[in-house]
Write an enzyme that holds these catalytic residues in place. Structure first.
Site, PDB file in Angstrom:
ATOM      1  N   ASN A  59     -49.029 -27.935  98.131  1.00 64.24           N
ATOM      2  CA  ASN A  59     -49.058 -26.766  99.016  1.00 64.24           C
ATOM      3  C   ASN A  59     -49.463 -27.261 100.403  1.00 64.24           C
ATOM      4  OD1 ASN A  59     -52.045 -26.539  99.376  1.00 64.24           O
ATOM      5  ND2 ASN A  59     -51.958 -26.171  97.175  1.00 64.24           N
ATOM      6  N   ASP A  98     -49.196 -30.525  90.768  1.00 58.16           N
ATOM      7  CA  ASP A  98     -50.155 -30.975  91.793  1.00 58.16           C
ATOM      8  C   ASP A  98     -51.509 -31.288  91.139  1.00 58.16           C
ATOM      9  OD1 ASP A  98     -51.179 -31.487  94.313  1.00 58.16           O
ATOM     10  OD2 ASP A  98     -51.251 -29.396  94.955  1.00 58.16           O
ATOM     11  N   THR A 147     -40.411 -24.325  91.081  1.00 57.01           N
ATOM     12  CA  THR A 147     -39.973 -23.497  89.941  1.00 57.01           C
ATOM     13  C   THR A 147     -41.110 -23.056  89.023  1.00 57.01           C
ATOM     14  OG1 THR A 147     -39.513 -25.362  88.460  1.00 57.01           O
ATOM     15  CG2 THR A 147     -37.725 -24.648  89.924  1.00 57.01           C
TER      16      THR A 147
HETATM   17  N1  AR6 Z   1     -44.953 -33.303  85.232  1.00 55.94           N
HETATM   18  C1  AR6 Z   1     -43.760 -32.825  85.654  1.00 55.94           C
HETATM   19  N2  AR6 Z   1     -43.540 -31.537  85.927  1.00 55.94           N
HETATM   20  C2  AR6 Z   1     -44.586 -30.684  85.802  1.00 55.94           C
HETATM   21  C3  AR6 Z   1     -45.864 -31.097  85.388  1.00 55.94           C
HETATM   22  C4  AR6 Z   1     -46.033 -32.483  85.113  1.00 55.94           C
HETATM   23  N3  AR6 Z   1     -47.207 -32.982  84.710  1.00 55.94           N
HETATM   24  N4  AR6 Z   1     -46.669 -30.005  85.373  1.00 55.94           N
HETATM   25  C5  AR6 Z   1     -45.923 -28.949  85.737  1.00 55.94           C
HETATM   26  N5  AR6 Z   1     -44.653 -29.342  85.990  1.00 55.94           N
HETATM   27  P1  AR6 Z   1     -45.627 -26.083  89.938  1.00 55.94           P
HETATM   28  P2  AR6 Z   1     -44.554 -25.068  92.478  1.00 55.94           P
HETATM   29  C6  AR6 Z   1     -43.478 -28.571  86.417  1.00 55.94           C
HETATM   30  O1  AR6 Z   1     -46.222 -24.774  89.594  1.00 55.94           O
HETATM   31  O2  AR6 Z   1     -43.825 -23.994  91.765  1.00 55.94           O
HETATM   32  C7  AR6 Z   1     -49.715 -25.808  92.816  1.00 55.94           C
HETATM   33  O3  AR6 Z   1     -50.887 -25.065  92.668  1.00 55.94           O
HETATM   34  C8  AR6 Z   1     -43.459 -27.083  86.143  1.00 55.94           C
HETATM   35  O4  AR6 Z   1     -43.030 -26.823  84.818  1.00 55.94           O
HETATM   36  O5  AR6 Z   1     -46.407 -27.312  89.664  1.00 55.94           O
HETATM   37  O6  AR6 Z   1     -43.844 -25.864  93.535  1.00 55.94           O
HETATM   38  C9  AR6 Z   1     -49.565 -26.370  94.222  1.00 55.94           C
HETATM   39  O7  AR6 Z   1     -50.812 -26.754  94.772  1.00 55.94           O
HETATM   40  C10 AR6 Z   1     -42.447 -26.610  87.163  1.00 55.94           C
HETATM   41  O8  AR6 Z   1     -41.121 -26.693  86.627  1.00 55.94           O
HETATM   42  O9  AR6 Z   1     -45.204 -26.173  91.501  1.00 55.94           O
HETATM   43  C11 AR6 Z   1     -48.957 -25.219  94.968  1.00 55.94           C
HETATM   44  O10 AR6 Z   1     -49.942 -24.304  95.384  1.00 55.94           O
HETATM   45  C12 AR6 Z   1     -42.560 -27.605  88.295  1.00 55.94           C
HETATM   46  O11 AR6 Z   1     -43.399 -28.665  87.830  1.00 55.94           O
HETATM   47  C13 AR6 Z   1     -48.049 -24.581  93.934  1.00 55.94           C
HETATM   48  O12 AR6 Z   1     -48.608 -24.934  92.663  1.00 55.94           O
HETATM   49  C14 AR6 Z   1     -43.193 -27.033  89.549  1.00 55.94           C
HETATM   50  O13 AR6 Z   1     -44.226 -26.153  89.181  1.00 55.94           O
HETATM   51  C15 AR6 Z   1     -46.657 -25.126  94.007  1.00 55.94           C
HETATM   52  O14 AR6 Z   1     -45.844 -24.392  93.129  1.00 55.94           O
END
Ligand code: AR6
Length: 178
Positions: A26, A36, A124
């Site tokens: 973020n 993250d 996503t």
């Molecule tokens: N390895 C790979 N993919 C993952 C993992 C992992 N260990 N964990 C989750 N995913 P998100 P965003 C996938 O929510 O939507 C955070 O708080 C998950 O299934 O991680 O871009 C940041 O600080 C999904 O498909 O990121 C921001 O505030 C994808 O990663 C916010 O979330 C992205 O999900 C960003 O939201």
């Protein structure tokens, strides 16, 4: 046509051995949940320290842009932090901003001599970007970027959930067939 340097894996990006892994961060760069949180937890405090230094210098990272840090204790060498758009019914330039995340991450990778890089499915999760549309944007942006560089040898899409894996699989197979 999709590039044969693109690979697809279902799993946890913190365990992937590529020169760089991309973080769906973020704009504060101070960590959060989802991928993250997993990257900061597995990589240790060196990543946050480097993020804080960037924040002090340039005040965080804007949506669609990317910054690079150490990967701390992770098997990768670098983490490229990019900030995906929050989904807002497609009214806030989300598609262009998501494509910019992939483009700017790859541009930064090339600048840093990176040859192999892994991406999560940016936006996503917590940011609620529709998965089908996000997958199409990711594959298109990466394929177009690879067409103009020979430095990048491998791009891995690392899907954490089955739905994203199935979507990417279909898109990449279509790409090969056409
Ligand atoms: N390895 C790979 N993919 C993952 C993992 C992992 N260990 N964990 C989750 N995913 P998100 P965003 C996938 O929510 O939507 C955070 O708080 C998950 O299934 O991680 O871009 C940041 O600080 C999904 O498909 O990121 C921001 O505030 C994808 O990663 C916010 O979330 C992205 O999900 C960003 O939201």
């Amino acid at each position: 046509m999709s590039d044969n340097r693109i690979e697809l894996i279902r799993g946890d990006i913190t365990r992937i051995v590529t020169d760089a892994i991309v973080n769906a961060a973020n704009s504060s760069l101070l960590g959060g949940g989802g991928v993250d949180g997993a990257i900061h937890k597995a990589g240790g405090p060196a990543i946050l320290e480097a993020c804080v230094a960037i924040r002090n210098k340039q005040g965080g990272c804007k949506t669609g842009e990317a910054v690079i840090t150490t990967a701390g204790n992770l098997p990768a060498r670098y983490v490229i932090h990019t900030v995906g758009p929050v989904w807002n019914n497609g009214k806030k330039n989300e598609a262009e901003l998501l494509a910019a995340c992939y483009n700017n991450s790859l541009t930064l990778a090339v600048k840093n001599g990176i040859k192999t890089i892994s991406f999560p499915n940016i936006s996503t999760g917590i940011y609620h970007f529709p998965k089908q549309q996000a997958a199409a944007i990711a594959v298109k942006a990466v394929t177009a970027f690879l067409a103009n560089t020979t430095q990048i040898e491998k791009v891995i899409f690392v899907c954490f959930d089955e739905e994203n894996y199935a979507l990417y699989n279909q898109l990449l197979q279509q790409g090969t067939a056409s």
